[in-house]
Design a protein around this motif. Sequence first.
Motif: not given
Length: 255
Positions: A15-26, A81-93
């Motif tokens: 939830l900490q990852t998705v709360l900033p709401a920077y991402g996209h979806f379909t 499907v929501h796509v996020y990319w946490p800082d420091g991660s090497d893959a999307a969430t």
Amino acid sequence: MRIEVDGRPPTADDLQTVLPAYGHFTAMQVRSGRTRGLALHLARLDAATRELFGDGLDGDLVRTRIRHALKDGPADASVRVHVYWPDGSDAATLLVTVRPPAPPAHGPQSLMSVSHLRPGAHIKHLGGFGQTYYGRLARREGFDDALLTGPGGVVTEGGITNIGFFDGTSVIWPDAPHLAGITMQLLEPRLPDIGIASRHAPVHLKDVAGYAAVLVTNSHGVARVGRIDDIVLPTGDDVVAAVRELYESVPWDAI
């Protein structure tokens, strides 16, 4: 509603990852494990991930995540499907939500024009405050949704739809900043099959009464627009019914 993050129930860290709401979806309608325009959904997710985060998104992974979220659930559903990319991660969430299926589009719709352009309009991004704000305002004023416009009254898109204007021979999609919706993308190459051309050109509010029919499209389907502001539009029932039938003939793809 069911929510999964990378194939599991969300944790506090997720939830900490998705709360900033920077991402996209379909968003898609699923019936018996199938959806229309699956390749277009996957291409949308990949392109937006590359633009926002600098790397692509594997379509097979997306399909796996959707199938897992649908497992042991209802055969019919609304899926996002929501796509996020946490800082420091090497893959999307990937966050997948499953809700009850949306009812088919119905009409006529009434739209209230507002002066608002979505930033990065070509991306189905998160954090759409403007769309939500104006959509709620429109409903309070007795309309079904907002119609977004730019300088000089140029029409761009509906709050959560694409909008098309039939001039007697062609469906004209506004040539202005907009999101290319999956339903619109499925219809455009198929409209000539029913004798209707499809093209993009500027459309202005002052001219909308002159069109033979106006319609909106999204994952719920195709609906006629009966009123924009205080302008009552021609019914165009035959044209809208033909476009709706065309959309309903599009095959469903197995996820």
